[in-house]
Design an enzyme around this catalytic site. Structure first.
Site, PDB file in Angstrom:
ATOM      1  N   GLU A 255       0.679  -1.186  -0.011  1.00  0.00           N
ATOM      2  CA  GLU A 255      -0.001  -0.041  -0.004  1.00  0.00           C
ATOM      3  C   GLU A 255       0.973   1.281   0.034  1.00  0.00           C
ATOM      4  O   GLU A 255       2.061   1.166  -0.226  1.00  0.00           O
ATOM      5  CB  GLU A 255      -0.941  -0.124   1.241  1.00  0.00           C
ATOM      6  CG  GLU A 255      -0.613  -0.673   2.636  1.00  0.00           C
ATOM      7  CD  GLU A 255       0.461   0.062   3.259  1.00  0.00           C
ATOM      8  OE1 GLU A 255       0.171   0.828   4.218  1.00  0.00           O
ATOM      9  OE2 GLU A 255       1.783   0.263   2.979  1.00  0.00           O
TER      10      GLU A 255
ATOM     11  N   GLU B 231       4.247   1.443   1.614  1.00  0.00           N
ATOM     12  CA  GLU B 231       5.128   0.505   1.093  1.00  0.00           C
ATOM     13  C   GLU B 231       5.778  -0.697   1.929  1.00  0.00           C
ATOM     14  O   GLU B 231       6.774  -1.172   1.855  1.00  0.00           O
ATOM     15  CB  GLU B 231       6.367   1.237   0.703  1.00  0.00           C
ATOM     16  CG  GLU B 231       6.041   2.437   0.009  1.00  0.00           C
ATOM     17  CD  GLU B 231       7.327   2.989  -0.964  1.00  0.00           C
ATOM     18  OE1 GLU B 231       7.752   3.031  -1.923  1.00  0.00           O
ATOM     19  OE2 GLU B 231       8.191   3.766   0.065  1.00  0.00           O
TER      20      GLU B 231
END
Length: 811
Positions: A448, A451
């Site tokens: 997401e 990271e």
């Protein structure tokens, strides 16, 4: 003095590449102590960032504690210097460097990224005033310095090159060009030359921590060393300056791919008028910004942060690879990181890049965002995706997959299309490739926006929904209504499942609220039969200290990423679930500072300094992010409330010459480590994402509506328009159950025939429908009652898949 090598003669043919003749440097007195201390970068908390407004001068500089820190050339991702600073000594009892001085940094003019640095000795014995710009026409840093002293003091110049992204394997030496002493460094084919307009009385090349100028002066406060060269190590160059005739002088740092190029520029830098080139530099910035929208009236600091933000976003574009916008000219916690930290934040992330481009759209700059989109189109991978981040030449740094980074370029293409700013560029291939990738790979994302985690993310889902709706409009505009309709219905499928995938019903973070959005539902994107239950799984938190708990129930970890649903127009701001989730976020993540509110990314975050302020090394404690204050401001505006407290907070978090940090320190002061409550940490500064969020918030305030809001998205999801409920089955998401009122859509990345039946009924045969996305699909009508649908897939070769079943749940 070492002998200089020369550039190979090319006669009159300018098309022949210029190369350096390999010449061994004669060194009569080589420095011992090699290779010196292990090299590190400098603190990421930059006071200022500078570059020319034109492309003819492809050099960038940063300031840290008032001294010149990383300098980048010939591209914005190639650091060449650790630092250049002055040392002052009385010759007998004391010595002080710039980091120990009291420093103030400001731009020479609002929005012009040249700087005036004032530094005072804490004991009042001297003052240094520097004006720093880039030469407008060549890769050279120019610094005019005035040294005010109340006694007979010595001024030294200390330079630590880190050529071609590294402090190891550098060569340093002192030489003389046209009778003028110079400091020089080399690594491979990269050369640095430093000249001063006042004589260098003494010069030396040495190894850091062993035979460099700092180690020399600390010993007895005078310069004793006079080595001609230091080869193959972490080197430093030192010069004692002759100020007997004037205390105002110019220092030039020039670069080239051979020593002749670097020394020629350095000679010009100190011989020609600094004032005239400074004036050209400033006027170029004034001209570059003159046609842009002035949002200073919406600010609360008389436009100080506005002017710097507008120019900083533009300054982070490369000048050779135009359109390449990096995240930050800094290396987070760089003072504790060495050559292994090649990337830092001076890389391209498509998420940060599109945020920067959209921030520039907010101030009326259409050209830079258009170049950015063209650059992204050239950087898109054959499968339609994008690398997690990459060097500006397109080479990957990290190879993670983040579906929001695939979505953002599509949204940018749509915005530019709406503005009529695309010229002759056709964004359709980019849009189709990205849409195909999102649909094939999703809905769970391998990473997401932070990271670190895989699964169903509210912020990633928001970006994908928005991108698919925007992309469908572009596809329909080209006459392909069938593919556009398919994209819209897949977006509808995502929208219909947001709460199912990302909302807990058993939350325990707030005593009065059990139903709220979570940070991520951590289903494995590689698991073809995911659970998709936000209350059933645990999320592993990256960056947690060894031995510390790193796995938590997913329904007990929250962030404010769900606000992206409101930003784009997928959910209304007064949605009770949104409001309840904000109450939970404020309860868990909000930090109040004297500047205003700021939020941490998510609870249990480990990306930040340790508990005692130690630099982040694989683990720490996540601190508060000013960009999240901007995101909250946009939500409050959409809810009809004032954004001033959020603007004021972001302006309060800025420091130096208008620099907004990635993170601010969110606990008690640790002055020995330079960590003060509500002030910058050792994370990246400046962060372009934060500056873009600030500019967009100013524009949103001026317009009375959220600048990022997409009317085409809001008109689809914030109205009562009917949308057909569907459940999507794919080979990488073999859904096991579905409601009775949903159509079952079978999606495969190739043409197929569907053989299906409901319960004991007779089999039906259906040919798939192809799309321009390289995805084919077939729909089984909504059954309207409980039972079971069984089906097989047949390929054009005649081979058939195994039999799959989907259970139909009753009402």
């Amino acid at each position: 003095m070492g002998e200089r090598s020369g550039c190979a003669s090319i006669g009159q043919n300018a098309a022949i590449p210029v190369t350096c003749v390999a010449v061994d440097h004669v060194c009569a007195h080589a420095a011992p102590g090699g290779p010196g201390l292990p090299p590190t970068w400098t603190r990421a908390a930059k006071d200022g960032v500078g570059t020319s407004a034109t492309t003819s001068s492809n050099i960038w500089f940063t300031l840290e504690s008032g001294l010149v820190s990383e300098v980048y050339w010939p591209t914005i991702d190639r650091a060449q210097l650790r630092d250049l600073q002055f040392l002052v000594s009385d010759g007998s009892t004391w010595m002080i460097g710039e980091r120990a001085m009291l420093t103030e940094v400001e731009t020479l003019e609002p929005g012009a990224l040249g700087h005036r640095v004032s530094q005072r000795d804490p004991s009042g014995r001297f003052e240094i005033v520097k004006k720093i710009v880039c030469d407008p026409e060549q890769p050279m840093l120019l610094m005019e310095t005035t040294f005010h002293t109340h006694g007979d003091l010595d001024l030294y110049l200390l330079v630590n090159p880190h050529l071609d992204l590294g402090g190891r394997e550098n060569d340093g030496f002192v030489t003389e060009v046209a009778g003028i002493p110079m400091l020089m460094a080399r690594r491979g084919e990269t050369w640095m030359a430093i000249s001063t307009s006042v004589p260098m009385m003494q010069t030396s090349a040495g190894f850091v921590g062993e035979t460099d100028g700092w180690a020399d002066l600390v010993h007895n406060y005078v310069m004793d060393l006079d080595f001609d060269c230091a080869h193959n190590g972490n080197v430093a160059l030192t010069a004692r300056l002759d100020l007997s005739y004037t205390t105002r002088f110019v220092t030039a740092m020039a670069f080239g791919d051979c020593d002749h190029a670097a020394t020629t520029s350095a000679l010009q830098g100190t011989a020609l008028s600094f004032e005239s080139r400074k004036d050209v530099f400033v006027n170029e910035w004034k001209t570059a910004n003159s046609a842009l929208i002035d949002l200073s009236a919406s600010s609360l600091d008389e436009g100080h942060l506005f002017y710097s933000s507008r120019s900083l976003l533009r300054s982070h574009e490369d000048k050779r690879y135009q359109g390449a916008l990096i995240a930050s000219l800094s290396v987070p916690w760089g003072h504790d990181k060495g050559d292994e930290e090649l990337g830092g934040y001076h890389l391209v992330w498509s998420r940060d890049m599109v945020n920067t481009a959209t921030g520039l759209l907010a101030v009326g700059d259409y050209d830079t965002p258009t170049r950015a989109l063209l650059y992204l189109a050239a950087s898109q991978l054959p499968d339609g995706g994008f690398y997690q981040n990459f060097w500006i030449n397109g080479e990957p740094y990290w190879r993670g997959i983040q579906l929001d980074e695939v979505a953002f370029p599509v949204i940018l293409a749509y915005r530019l299309h709406q503005l009529g700013a695309l010229g002759n560029f056709d964004p359709l291939p980019l849009v189709l490739g990205a849409a195909s990738y999102m649909i094939r790979q999703g809905p769970a994302t391998p990473q997401e926006r932070w990271e670190e985690a895989a699964g169903y993310s509210p912020s990633t889902l928001a970006s994908n929904i928005a991108a698919l709706i925007c992309g469908a409009d572009l596809v329909r505009d080209r006459g392909d209504d069938s593919t556009a309709h398919f994209m819209e219905e897949y977006a509808d499928f995502l929208e219909q499942h947001i709460e199912t995938w990302t909302v807990t019903n058993r939350g325990s973070l707030h005593p009065d609220i059990s139903r709220h959005y979570i940070r991520i539902n951590p289903d494995d994107p590689d698991d073809p039969i995911p659970a998709e239950d936000p209350d059933a799984d645990h999320v592993t938190i990256a960056n947690r200290a060894p031995g510390a708990q790193n796995t938590f129930p997913a329904n007990q970890v929250v962030d404010a990423g769900f606000l992206e649903l409101v930003r784009y127009g997928i959910r209304p701001p007064n949605d009770h679930l949104i409001e309840d989730s904000l109450t939970v976020v404020d309860h868990v993540l909000k930090v109040d500072t004297k500047s205003g509110p700021v939020w941490r990314r998510y609870n249990h975050d480990g990306y930040g300094e340790g508990p005692e302020g130690e630099s982040y090394h694989t683990h720490g404690v996540g601190r508060a992010w000013p960009l999240l204050t901007g995101e909250r401001g946009h939500y409050e505006l959409s809810a009809g409330r004032s954004v001033d407290r959020y603007l004021k907070a972001m302006e309060g978090f800025a420091f130096g010459a208008g620099i907004v940090p990635e993170q601010v320190w969110d606990t008690g002061d640790l002055p020995d480590r330079g960590l003060l409550h509500g002030r910058a940490t050792g994370g990246a500064s400046p962060l372009m994402w934060a500056h873009a969020e600030y500019l967009k918030l100013l524009r949103s305030k001026r317009d009375g509506q959220v600048f990022d809001r997409l009317p085409i998205v809001a008109s689809r999801y914030l109205t009562d328009a009917e949308r057909r409920p569907i459940q999507v089955w794919k080979l990488n998401r073999q859904v096991q159950t579905m409601p009775v009122d949903c159509a079952l859509r079978i999606q495969v990345p190739s043409e197929f025939r569907l053989i299906w039946k409901e319960g004991s009924d007779a089999e039906h045969v259906m040919e798939s429908t192809n799309t321009a996305l390289g995805i084919s699909y077939a729909d089984v009508p909504a059954p309207g009652h409980s039972g079971e649908i069984g089906f097989r897939l047949e390929w054009p070769t005649g081979t058939r898949s195994e039999r799959f079943t989907v259970t139909i749940l009753g009402r």
